[in-house]
Scaffold this active site. Sequence first.
Site, PDB file in Angstrom:
ATOM      1  N   THR A  12      -0.450 -14.103   3.262  1.00  0.00           N
ATOM      2  CA  THR A  12       0.511 -14.637   4.229  1.00  0.00           C
ATOM      3  C   THR A  12       1.259 -15.864   3.695  1.00  0.00           C
ATOM      4  O   THR A  12       2.423 -16.080   4.052  1.00  0.00           O
ATOM      5  CB  THR A  12      -0.239 -14.962   5.543  1.00  0.00           C
ATOM      6  OG1 THR A  12      -0.805 -13.744   6.026  1.00  0.00           O
ATOM      7  CG2 THR A  12       0.679 -15.529   6.606  1.00  0.00           C
ATOM      8  N   CYS A  27      -7.915   2.253   6.935  1.00  0.00           N
ATOM      9  CA  CYS A  27      -7.161   3.159   7.809  1.00  0.00           C
ATOM     10  C   CYS A  27      -8.067   4.243   8.384  1.00  0.00           C
ATOM     11  O   CYS A  27      -9.091   4.593   7.819  1.00  0.00           O
ATOM     12  CB  CYS A  27      -5.977   3.764   7.078  1.00  0.00           C
ATOM     13  SG  CYS A  27      -6.098   3.763   5.325  1.00  0.00           S
ATOM     14  N   GLY A  48       0.807  -1.223   0.000  1.00  0.00           N
ATOM     15  CA  GLY A  48       0.000   0.000   0.000  1.00  0.00           C
ATOM     16  C   GLY A  48       0.837   1.269   0.000  1.00  0.00           C
ATOM     17  O   GLY A  48       1.824   1.370   0.715  1.00  0.00           O
ATOM     18  N   LEU A  72       1.339   0.332   8.150  1.00  0.00           N
ATOM     19  CA  LEU A  72       1.304   0.879   6.790  1.00  0.00           C
ATOM     20  C   LEU A  72       2.615   1.542   6.370  1.00  0.00           C
ATOM     21  O   LEU A  72       2.621   2.497   5.589  1.00  0.00           O
ATOM     22  CB  LEU A  72       0.128   1.854   6.633  1.00  0.00           C
ATOM     23  CG  LEU A  72      -1.248   1.225   6.927  1.00  0.00           C
ATOM     24  CD1 LEU A  72      -2.330   2.275   7.027  1.00  0.00           C
ATOM     25  CD2 LEU A  72      -1.624   0.192   5.861  1.00  0.00           C
ATOM     26  N   ILE A 129     -11.099 -10.702   2.487  1.00  0.00           N
ATOM     27  CA  ILE A 129     -11.111  -9.744   3.581  1.00  0.00           C
ATOM     28  C   ILE A 129      -9.698  -9.252   3.893  1.00  0.00           C
ATOM     29  O   ILE A 129      -8.721  -9.948   3.642  1.00  0.00           O
ATOM     30  CB  ILE A 129     -11.723 -10.356   4.887  1.00  0.00           C
ATOM     31  CG1 ILE A 129     -10.966 -11.613   5.297  1.00  0.00           C
ATOM     32  CG2 ILE A 129     -13.197 -10.618   4.709  1.00  0.00           C
ATOM     33  CD1 ILE A 129     -11.395 -12.228   6.620  1.00  0.00           C
ATOM     34  N   ASN A 130      -9.645  -8.058   4.466  1.00  0.00           N
ATOM     35  CA  ASN A 130      -8.413  -7.584   5.076  1.00  0.00           C
ATOM     36  C   ASN A 130      -8.237  -8.369   6.384  1.00  0.00           C
ATOM     37  O   ASN A 130      -9.033  -9.254   6.686  1.00  0.00           O
ATOM     38  CB  ASN A 130      -8.528  -6.071   5.337  1.00  0.00           C
ATOM     39  CG  ASN A 130      -7.175  -5.379   5.304  1.00  0.00           C
ATOM     40  OD1 ASN A 130      -6.168  -5.947   5.764  1.00  0.00           O
ATOM     41  ND2 ASN A 130      -7.124  -4.180   4.791  1.00  0.00           N
ATOM     42  N   THR A 131      -7.226  -8.060   7.176  1.00  0.00           N
ATOM     43  CA  THR A 131      -6.956  -8.849   8.381  1.00  0.00           C
ATOM     44  C   THR A 131      -8.029  -8.654   9.455  1.00  0.00           C
ATOM     45  O   THR A 131      -8.720  -7.633   9.491  1.00  0.00           O
ATOM     46  CB  THR A 131      -5.599  -8.473   8.985  1.00  0.00           C
ATOM     47  OG1 THR A 131      -5.589  -7.072   9.240  1.00  0.00           O
ATOM     48  CG2 THR A 131      -4.460  -8.830   8.049  1.00  0.00           C
TER      49      THR A 131
END
Lengths: 260, 308
Positions: free
Chosen positions: B270, B134, B50, B77, B195-197
């Site tokens: 991951t 964020c 990102g 980030l 999905i994000n984490t």
Amino acid sequence: MQIYQQKAEILRTEKFTGDIYRFSLKAPDIAAEARPGQFVMVRTGEGMDPLLRRPFSVHQVAEGGLVQILFKIVGRGTQLLSRMQSGKYLDVLGPLGQGFTNGENNQHFLVGGGIGIAPLLFLAKQLLKRNEPSAIKVLLGARTEDEIGILAEDFGSMGLEVLSATEDGSLGQKGLVTDLLVPINETRATVYGCGPYPMLRVVAGICHTKGWGCQVSLETIMACGLAACLGCTVLRSDLKGYVHVCKDGPVFNADEVAWL
Amino acid sequence: MAVELPDLKINIGALRLNNPVMTASGTFGYGKEFASLVNLHRLGAIIVKGISLLPRPGNPPPRLAETACGMLNAIGLENVGLEKFLSDKLPFLLGIDTPLIVNILGDTLEDYQQLAARLDEEEKVAALEVNISCPNVKHGGVAFGTDPDMAYNVTKGVRQHFSRPVIVKLSPNVTDIVMIAGAVEEAGADAVSLINTVLGMAIDIEFCRPKLANIFGGLSGPAIKPIALRMVWQVADAVAIPVIGIGGISTPEDAVEFMLAGASAVQVGTANFINPKATEEIIQGLETYLTEKNMASVQELIGRARRT
């Protein structure tokens, strides 16, 4: 720099006292490329738990494409690894990171604490190619003789002077490895340190006072070893940002990083 | 007669991919890090770490903790910022014959718009992936991704400043992910990725303190796969735009599951850390699976589990 992912056969496993193991792995590409101070990432099993690879410094490379790692059981990953038998294969990634550079000074001090001694054998061999044995001294420290006895012998058999310190006095001087460094009188020297952070902090301080060059090999928790996850950070000496142990290290000049 | 290989091609809106396997942002650096391990030309798409307008140093260490079948991260980030990305990272990627997707993040709506406008000028950037996880500093730190109205506004802002496909990456840390997905679809997103984490934590019982300096971190890896799969299923049910599945995908079988649930493509995250060749192995495994199932195209997988 070329990085390899290899299925490396375990050719030999050695168990030493103090839960320390030495594995000899057949990994010709990595062996050909590796430099002292670099590391490899090893999967400790086939499954998803533990998930992450474990980083190990290259202990030695040897003829026939051998890479050796030296490790101590400190958690589940190393526990699983220790049970592996020769003839099995390990998934090994490397060589990774920046290794030691040959100091310009005419005296070289290799200072290792506990399992941190691992990469210094490889370094000693390389230094011996360009220096007389008398120009290289090895200072080893541990809690007890169990943790370093065999390694002290390895360095000794290379014709190097070895000074040891143990916290219980079972080998060499009673005390810390840094106690061995303080009384040394040299105007120009390079120290190569590897061990626990508190030890390296003292080593860096002594070198700073004496005006010696100092390279330290740092250890952090690490996920990828490839500078992709950016997880293995250490604060820079200017306190304004971070360096990454896997990419910028694991060997740093002691004045590059903050000693907190 | 030679057996025809199954067709792996997939479209995400106007984005044409040779196969549905992408690298998840933040797990593949800027591509170059994996160049000696992976044939980058073989990937469906490369999604890079990102990028924000200005460089970010990231969080203090420790940033990582391993958990059962997963890991927690609180990288914060960290990235080189837009200008350095364009000058130092993009040139290498120009030489890679694989669609490049740039993940963008910001503190304000204006940040996202500026990033989109500048990246629109770079033809190599085939699509944007908008990270809306964020916090929005102008709105008291509420994450864009947890409020449907704010998610709508960010998506619309990026949409207006970028002429090629816009993918919005959704956070699972919400009460109703379907509602957020609907909002970004309405705002003009070409696809959603999820999905994000998953927000989590771990505590060191030796030192009696959280393992991460940030206290909380994002859980990723095989541990979150069932959650991700369920959310992909729900979102694919509710939106008409393509869904890109993310969450613990480590094997070809995982990728097949997500596509059967309704994903048009997948991202491998991951798993890149554990097996750097995971993406290539998944592409190969998809081909083998389709061949064994006598399917001519990977598109036959999309949503197939929903129809039976």
